[in-house]
Motif scaffolding. Structure first.
Motif, PDB file in Angstrom:
ATOM      1  N   ASN A   1      42.664  33.630  49.669  1.00 47.54           N
ATOM      2  CA  ASN A   1      42.371  35.228  49.908  1.00 47.54           C
ATOM      3  C   ASN A   1      43.258  35.311  51.243  1.00 47.54           C
ATOM      4  O   ASN A   1      44.221  36.492  51.054  1.00 47.54           O
ATOM      5  CB  ASN A   1      40.853  35.414  50.543  1.00 47.54           C
ATOM      6  CG  ASN A   1      40.746  36.730  51.164  1.00 47.54           C
ATOM      7  OD1 ASN A   1      40.768  37.850  50.351  1.00 47.54           O
ATOM      8  ND2 ASN A   1      40.838  36.863  52.396  1.00 47.54           N
TER       9      ASN A   1
ATOM     10  N   LYS B   1      43.083  39.695  42.561  1.00 51.56           N
ATOM     11  CA  LYS B   1      42.495  39.915  43.726  1.00 51.56           C
ATOM     12  C   LYS B   1      40.693  40.086  43.330  1.00 51.56           C
ATOM     13  O   LYS B   1      40.072  39.806  44.160  1.00 51.56           O
ATOM     14  CB  LYS B   1      42.881  41.453  44.202  1.00 51.56           C
ATOM     15  CG  LYS B   1      42.182  42.018  45.616  1.00 51.56           C
ATOM     16  CD  LYS B   1      42.769  43.365  45.964  1.00 51.56           C
ATOM     17  CE  LYS B   1      41.851  43.930  47.279  1.00 51.56           C
ATOM     18  NZ  LYS B   1      42.196  45.275  47.684  1.00 51.56           N
ATOM     19  N   TYR B   2      40.576  40.635  42.437  1.00 45.54           N
ATOM     20  CA  TYR B   2      39.365  40.766  41.866  1.00 45.54           C
ATOM     21  C   TYR B   2      38.552  39.552  41.648  1.00 45.54           C
ATOM     22  O   TYR B   2      37.650  39.366  42.159  1.00 45.54           O
ATOM     23  CB  TYR B   2      39.388  41.594  40.310  1.00 45.54           C
ATOM     24  CG  TYR B   2      38.062  41.719  39.756  1.00 45.54           C
ATOM     25  CD1 TYR B   2      37.023  42.703  40.308  1.00 45.54           C
ATOM     26  CD2 TYR B   2      37.435  40.999  38.861  1.00 45.54           C
ATOM     27  CE1 TYR B   2      35.809  42.617  39.556  1.00 45.54           C
ATOM     28  CE2 TYR B   2      36.215  40.945  38.083  1.00 45.54           C
ATOM     29  CZ  TYR B   2      35.369  42.117  38.733  1.00 45.54           C
ATOM     30  OH  TYR B   2      34.118  42.066  38.048  1.00 45.54           O
TER      31      TYR B   2
ATOM     32  N   THR C   1      37.959  38.129  45.201  1.00 39.14           N
ATOM     33  CA  THR C   1      37.035  38.812  45.753  1.00 39.14           C
ATOM     34  C   THR C   1      35.495  38.438  45.195  1.00 39.14           C
ATOM     35  O   THR C   1      34.779  38.093  46.122  1.00 39.14           O
ATOM     36  CB  THR C   1      36.756  40.345  45.335  1.00 39.14           C
ATOM     37  OG1 THR C   1      38.214  40.824  45.936  1.00 39.14           O
ATOM     38  CG2 THR C   1      35.718  41.037  46.236  1.00 39.14           C
TER      39      THR C   1
ATOM     40  N   SER D   1      41.789  42.385  54.421  1.00 35.48           N
ATOM     41  CA  SER D   1      41.090  41.034  53.863  1.00 35.48           C
ATOM     42  C   SER D   1      39.699  41.261  53.336  1.00 35.48           C
ATOM     43  O   SER D   1      38.939  42.038  53.933  1.00 35.48           O
ATOM     44  CB  SER D   1      41.171  40.166  55.284  1.00 35.48           C
ATOM     45  OG  SER D   1      40.431  38.629  54.611  1.00 35.48           O
ATOM     46  N   SER D   2      39.368  40.560  52.193  1.00 43.57           N
ATOM     47  CA  SER D   2      38.024  40.487  51.535  1.00 43.57           C
ATOM     48  C   SER D   2      37.135  39.705  52.471  1.00 43.57           C
ATOM     49  O   SER D   2      36.034  39.759  52.342  1.00 43.57           O
ATOM     50  CB  SER D   2      38.139  39.979  50.455  1.00 43.57           C
ATOM     51  OG  SER D   2      39.038  40.828  49.494  1.00 43.57           O
TER      52      SER D   2
END
Length: 584
Positions: A316, A241-242, A245, A327-328
């Motif tokens: 994403n 996830k990082y 992002t 959501s980002s």
């Protein structure tokens, strides 16, 4: 970095010893990391050097005893589109490889580089590779001793090369290659952190970096996409996830969501950044080979930027949906509106676009049917379905006047019906997996077979994403109070049929696969749950002679078999497999 008596700014200028960064480095306009001083523990580079040295020792001890006798019998891995190394440059795969203590990719032995790339290439498209793979592989395989600078080819960042080596070591089936994975992971993690401030590969002319700033951004996005895929595949979702992002921050920071936007055509600086096609903006098309080459390069770069944007969005969307976090990239909000055309859409110099996703969700017709476009649409619908589910569940869990519903009943049904229509429509537009075949008369049959297998796996993922979305929609409709018993029975039947169809598609893909998009580790258990629930329901009703029992059991077994084959190389798949096998 500065040691006492050595500053970052100038290696011959004395360091004043100030902490955490010496004064000379602090005044520098360049971007440096904090200085390093003796007596303060191992630096990042020193730590990596220690790890690599340990790896070198283990490999040396393991292979030295057999290297001499096997040298003449070694098998050389070869990819036909790579520039072939000369006879003097070839190294046997079994020879004791030594990854040097430096962070330069060209110091990795040539044969090891070739083996790593050969393991990565068959899965490049599925991992979201959007750059020129042949160009980059040729760059990586060109050593300084050959005296080739690949004139006209944009530089390749060391971080991207290290991430490719990491994935190659992870995807390889050879123990001699996979042993390097932990060290390539450490190096890749360190490189990616500084990708925009680091120099490019010395395989190419690093002085050209300033002429290709977009390549650094594209290289950074590509590196984070690939690293995210690695993290998800190995079950490290937080790191995945990082990385996603960061990739989103890069595409938004460079306004890749507004490529070809109608709103920026009057601002030349903004337009040039968004389109990357200065000669098209002015409507001037000069003749001559150099101009044509420039135009070709600009068009190629724009295509890659479009593909990069949609690849990041799809990555994403699908993981935000299944993991349940916000959501980002909330593209449905006005500030995050997407104007970038679909990948593969027919573009002319005058083409301008707006509200791409909103128009898609409103069922406007368009001509984009590339694999990236179809996958992006599937992931958008997938995310929208789970977003609707979350809103419905919030409404159900907190009724009452003190907390008004986030979605009224009529609006909920309208959105539900619209998403069902769009998802069904997308499923009807997808190619069948069995339609992908290679030509038996081709001289490159092995290469075509590999490409054929990759397309089949890509299609399997897209089909599965859309069917899990439709399963969720049917489940959501069945749970509403607005549906009658007949409607619930009908949607239940459609849900089970979708799960059964999705499972049967697995048999259409080559069984020797060692990799598939890691989202399948989340989707297959959802399909298996539907099948197991239906099997239990049929058995409870006493229908032991029901032909559907055998059919659904076979479909369930296909899922278990596929997950079992992939579990050894994917910790995430292994973890999810245990969940599937538990209630069975």
């Amino acid at each position: 970095m500065a040691y006492l008596g050595h500053s970052q700014l100038n290696p011959y200028q004395k360091c004043d010893g100030a902490l955490p960064k010496c004064s000379n480095c602090e005044r520098s306009t360049d971007r440096f990391s904090d200085c390093e001083y003796p007596g303060r523990g191992y630096s990042e580079i020193e730590y990596l050097e220690r790890q690599i040295a340990e790896l070198e020792g283990r490999i040396q001890e393991r292979e030295t005893s057999t290297a001499t006798e096997q040298t003449n019998d070694s098998i050389f891995l070869h990819y036909p589109y790579l520039q072939a190394p000369t006879a003097t440059q070839r190294q046997p795969l079994c020879a004791p490889h030594r990854i040097p203590s430096a962070r330069r990719s060209e110091e990795v032995p040539l044969q090891l580089r070739q083996s790593l790339l050969s393991a990565f290439i068959p899965y490049a498209n599925e991992l979201g590779f959007i750059l020129d793979l042949t160009e980059i592989c040729n760059t990586i395989m060109t050593t300084p001793s050959q005296g080739t600078s690949n004139a006209g080819v944009p530089p390749v960042t060391q971080a991207l090369i290290h991430v490719l080596f990491l994935l190659g070591s992870h995807l390889s089936t050879s123990p001699q290659i996979t042993v390097f994975e932990p060290d390539f992971l450490s190096i890749a993690q360190g490189s990616v952190c500084h990708i925009l401030s680091s120099s490019t590969s010395t395989v190419t002319d690093t002085s050209a970096t300033s002429n290709y700033p977009h390549w650094k951004v594209l290289g950074a996005i590509q590196s984070h996409v690939l690293l995210a895929q690695y993290y998800f595949h190995t079950g490290r979702k937080l790191e995945g996830k990082y990385s996603v992002t960061i990739a989103i921050a890069l595409v938004l920071g460079t306004r890749m969501h507004r490529i070809r936007s109608k709103e920026v055509i009057f601002g030349q600086g903004q337009t040039q950044m968004t389109l990357g096609r200065d000669n098209h903006i002015n409507g001037v098309f000069l003749s001559g080979p150099e101009t044509l080459q420039t135009q070709f390069q600009e068009e190629k770069e724009e295509t890659q930027r479009i593909n990069a944007f949609w690849t990041v969005l799809a990555l994403n969307s699908r993981w935000a949906a299944v993991e349940g976090y916000g959501s980002s990239f909330p593209y449905w909000k006005p500030a995050m509106r997407i104007d970038t055309p679909w990948p593969g859409a027919n573009l002319t110099p005058a083409t301008r676009n707006s509200h791409t996703v909103q128009r898609f969700l409103a069922n406007h017709q368009e001509d984009a049917h590339s694999m990236i476009a179809l996958y992006s649409k599937a992931c958008i619908l997938f995310e929208q379905v789970f977003e609707l589910t979350n809103r419905y569940e919030r409404n159900q869990s907190s009724p009452g006047p003190s907390r008004p519903p986030t979605l009224s009943a009529p609006n909920f049904l309208n959105v539900l019906n619209n998403l069902t229509r769009l998802t069904s429509q997308l499923m009807s537009q997808l190619l069948s997996i069995s339609s992908i075949q290679y030509s038996p008369h081709s001289n490159l049959i092995s290469t075509q077979a590999s490409d054929c297998s990759s397309k089949k796996r890509e299609l399997l993922v897209i089909h599965t994403v859309t069917r899990v979305a439709i399963i969720q929609l049917y489940t959501l409709f069945g749970n509403t109070r607005c549906s009658s018993s007949d409607e619930r029975a009908k949607t239940h039947k459609l849900k089970v049929e979708a799960a059964n169809e999705s499972a049967k598609m697995i048999s259409l893909v080559d069984g020797s696969v060692t990799f598939i998009d890691s989202i399948m580790a989340i989707l297959w258990p959802k399909i298996a749950h539907v099948l197991v629930t239906e099997l239990c329901r049929l058995r409870e009703r006493g229908g032991l002679q029901d032909s559907r029992l055998v059919d659904y059991q076979k479909s369930f077994d296909l899922i278990v078999q596929a997950m079992s084959r992939l579990a050894s190389s994917s910790p995430l798949m292994s973890k999810q497999l245990r969940k599937v096998q538990g209630p069975s």
